[in-house]
Design a protein around this motif. Structure first.
Motif, PDB file in Angstrom:
ATOM      1  N   GLU A 248      -5.866   4.499   5.461  1.00 10.67           N
ATOM      2  CA  GLU A 248      -6.256   4.323   4.045  1.00 10.67           C
ATOM      3  C   GLU A 248      -5.644   5.217   3.200  1.00 10.67           C
ATOM      4  O   GLU A 248      -4.182   5.516   3.684  1.00 10.67           O
ATOM      5  CB  GLU A 248      -7.603   6.388   4.491  1.00 10.67           C
ATOM      6  CG  GLU A 248      -8.191   5.893   5.099  1.00 10.67           C
ATOM      7  CD  GLU A 248      -8.919   7.307   5.973  1.00 10.67           C
ATOM      8  OE1 GLU A 248      -8.416   8.568   4.844  1.00 10.67           O
ATOM      9  OE2 GLU A 248      -9.713   6.944   6.933  1.00 10.67           O
TER      10      GLU A 248
ATOM     11  N   ARG B 106      -3.759   3.095  -0.585  1.00 12.54           N
ATOM     12  CA  ARG B 106      -4.019   2.583  -2.102  1.00 12.54           C
ATOM     13  C   ARG B 106      -2.997   1.050  -2.217  1.00 12.54           C
ATOM     14  O   ARG B 106      -2.450   1.162  -1.596  1.00 12.54           O
ATOM     15  CB  ARG B 106      -3.746   3.597  -3.505  1.00 12.54           C
ATOM     16  CG  ARG B 106      -4.847   4.788  -3.188  1.00 12.54           C
ATOM     17  CD  ARG B 106      -4.033   5.893  -4.425  1.00 12.54           C
ATOM     18  NE  ARG B 106      -2.787   6.128  -5.054  1.00 12.54           N
ATOM     19  CZ  ARG B 106      -1.739   6.832  -4.081  1.00 12.54           C
ATOM     20  NH1 ARG B 106      -2.456   8.063  -3.414  1.00 12.54           N
ATOM     21  NH2 ARG B 106      -0.889   7.041  -4.567  1.00 12.54           N
ATOM     22  N   GLU B 107      -3.707   0.279  -2.440  1.00 15.89           N
ATOM     23  CA  GLU B 107      -3.418  -0.516  -2.172  1.00 15.89           C
ATOM     24  C   GLU B 107      -3.164  -1.158  -3.937  1.00 15.89           C
ATOM     25  O   GLU B 107      -3.311  -1.110  -4.641  1.00 15.89           O
ATOM     26  CB  GLU B 107      -4.070  -2.363  -1.982  1.00 15.89           C
ATOM     27  CG  GLU B 107      -3.833  -3.197  -1.582  1.00 15.89           C
ATOM     28  CD  GLU B 107      -4.706  -4.243  -0.892  1.00 15.89           C
ATOM     29  OE1 GLU B 107      -4.378  -4.973  -0.510  1.00 15.89           O
ATOM     30  OE2 GLU B 107      -6.147  -4.279  -1.448  1.00 15.89           O
TER      31      GLU B 107
ATOM     32  N   ARG C 258      -6.192   1.298  -5.646  1.00 15.23           N
ATOM     33  CA  ARG C 258      -6.744   1.113  -6.050  1.00 15.23           C
ATOM     34  C   ARG C 258      -7.027   1.989  -4.237  1.00 15.23           C
ATOM     35  O   ARG C 258      -6.363   1.237  -3.703  1.00 15.23           O
ATOM     36  CB  ARG C 258      -7.533   0.493  -6.629  1.00 15.23           C
ATOM     37  CG  ARG C 258      -7.429  -1.216  -5.512  1.00 15.23           C
ATOM     38  CD  ARG C 258      -8.403  -1.989  -5.936  1.00 15.23           C
ATOM     39  NE  ARG C 258      -8.042  -3.143  -5.172  1.00 15.23           N
ATOM     40  CZ  ARG C 258      -8.584  -3.213  -3.880  1.00 15.23           C
ATOM     41  NH1 ARG C 258      -8.964  -3.271  -3.077  1.00 15.23           N
ATOM     42  NH2 ARG C 258      -7.921  -4.676  -3.869  1.00 15.23           N
ATOM     43  N   SER C 259      -8.281   2.679  -4.715  1.00 17.13           N
ATOM     44  CA  SER C 259      -8.389   3.693  -2.960  1.00 17.13           C
ATOM     45  C   SER C 259      -8.682   2.079  -1.797  1.00 17.13           C
ATOM     46  O   SER C 259      -9.720   1.511  -2.363  1.00 17.13           O
ATOM     47  CB  SER C 259      -9.234   4.567  -3.422  1.00 17.13           C
ATOM     48  OG  SER C 259      -8.584   5.868  -3.508  1.00 17.13           O
ATOM     49  N   VAL C 260      -8.562   2.324  -0.296  1.00 23.18           N
ATOM     50  CA  VAL C 260      -8.548   0.874   0.290  1.00 23.18           C
ATOM     51  C   VAL C 260      -8.795   1.956   1.439  1.00 23.18           C
ATOM     52  O   VAL C 260      -7.887   2.263   1.744  1.00 23.18           O
ATOM     53  CB  VAL C 260      -7.738   0.038   0.182  1.00 23.18           C
ATOM     54  CG1 VAL C 260      -8.311  -0.886  -1.265  1.00 23.18           C
ATOM     55  CG2 VAL C 260      -5.849  -0.026   0.747  1.00 23.18           C
ATOM     56  N   SER C 261      -9.693   1.278   2.745  1.00 26.27           N
ATOM     57  CA  SER C 261      -9.673   1.948   3.867  1.00 26.27           C
ATOM     58  C   SER C 261      -9.973   0.206   4.920  1.00 26.27           C
ATOM     59  O   SER C 261     -11.136  -0.406   4.379  1.00 26.27           O
ATOM     60  CB  SER C 261     -11.129   3.215   3.915  1.00 26.27           C
ATOM     61  OG  SER C 261     -10.413   2.988   5.021  1.00 26.27           O
ATOM     62  N   SER C 262      -9.298   0.311   5.783  1.00 27.60           N
ATOM     63  CA  SER C 262      -9.372  -0.497   6.440  1.00 27.60           C
ATOM     64  C   SER C 262      -8.187  -0.475   7.994  1.00 27.60           C
ATOM     65  O   SER C 262      -7.285  -0.349   8.349  1.00 27.60           O
ATOM     66  CB  SER C 262      -8.306  -1.662   6.482  1.00 27.60           C
ATOM     67  OG  SER C 262      -8.736  -3.386   7.161  1.00 27.60           O
TER      68      SER C 262
ATOM     69  N   TRP D 246       1.296  -1.120   0.222  1.00 23.94           N
ATOM     70  CA  TRP D 246       0.058   0.135  -0.149  1.00 23.94           C
ATOM     71  C   TRP D 246       0.625   1.377   0.422  1.00 23.94           C
ATOM     72  O   TRP D 246       1.718   1.556   0.289  1.00 23.94           O
ATOM     73  CB  TRP D 246      -0.817   0.138   0.926  1.00 23.94           C
ATOM     74  CG  TRP D 246      -1.802  -1.147   1.621  1.00 23.94           C
ATOM     75  CD1 TRP D 246      -1.457  -2.226   1.443  1.00 23.94           C
ATOM     76  CD2 TRP D 246      -2.887  -1.380   2.289  1.00 23.94           C
ATOM     77  NE1 TRP D 246      -2.562  -2.917   1.769  1.00 23.94           N
ATOM     78  CE2 TRP D 246      -3.804  -2.245   2.499  1.00 23.94           C
ATOM     79  CE3 TRP D 246      -3.567   0.363   2.655  1.00 23.94           C
ATOM     80  CZ2 TRP D 246      -4.686  -2.179   3.234  1.00 23.94           C
ATOM     81  CZ3 TRP D 246      -4.885  -0.248   3.350  1.00 23.94           C
ATOM     82  CH2 TRP D 246      -5.517  -1.582   3.504  1.00 23.94           C
TER      83      TRP D 246
END
Length: 167
Positions: free
Chosen positions: A109, A111-112, A101-105, A71
């Motif tokens: 926050e 991009r992975e 691509r944008s990711v959040s976990s 990321w």
């Protein structure tokens, strides 16, 4: 009172299931940052130098399942799209070069991008995070494994620094 406390502990535990680790150095191929306990899940945060690489290594047991992704921080420039190169016993392994691509976990926050999922034998894995741009940034090497609750007080600071590209 018990119900909110239970909920808070449960959410906190799930948010920190990946062991948070800070790679405090710009490590080299000759002196990589060593990841201990390879079977435990990890979230390795670090700075990525402009036009450079960061190296990590870990000794893995027989039939080790390496499942990991790379990321970059949410506020890092879109042009920052580092590559992940995995070497095992002198052979470069197949890393899927997914589009970022944008990711959040769990508050993280970003991009992975690249991912790998493979089974290895006993040996040492060398992980290179390669930055082909002249833009510095932050990275997160996320690795699946046994989920264990490990409280690291600084992890919220690391997450904020990763998200804002200012670790």
């Amino acid at each position: 009172m018990i119900r909110p406390l239970f909920l808070a502990v449960t959410l906190l535990g799930s948010a920190l299931a990946h062991e948070p680790i800070l790679n405090p150095t710009i490590s080299t191929r000759e002196q990589p940052f060593e990841l201990k306990e390879p079977t435990a899940s990890k979230a390795v945060f670090g700075k990525l130098p402009a036009s450079g690489s960061v190296f990590m290594s870990m000794k893995v047991p027989k039939n080790f399942n390496l499942s990991a992704s790379l990321w970059v921080g949410r506020d890092c420039p879109n042009a920052l799209q580092p590559e992940m190169v995995i070497t095992f016993k002198g052979e470069t392994l197949n890393v899927r070069p997914n589009p970022y691509r944008s990711v959040s976990s769990h508050g993280v926050e970003g991009r992975e991008g690249p991912e790998i999922s493979t089974t290895l034998g006993t040996g040492t894995v060398l992980i290179e995070i390669r930055n082909p741009t002249n833009l510095p940034g932050t990275y997160l090497f996320s690795m699946s494994g046994t989920e264990e609750f490990k409280w690291v007080p600084q992890s919220s600071t690391w997450i904020r620094g990763f998200n804002t590209c200012k670790l």
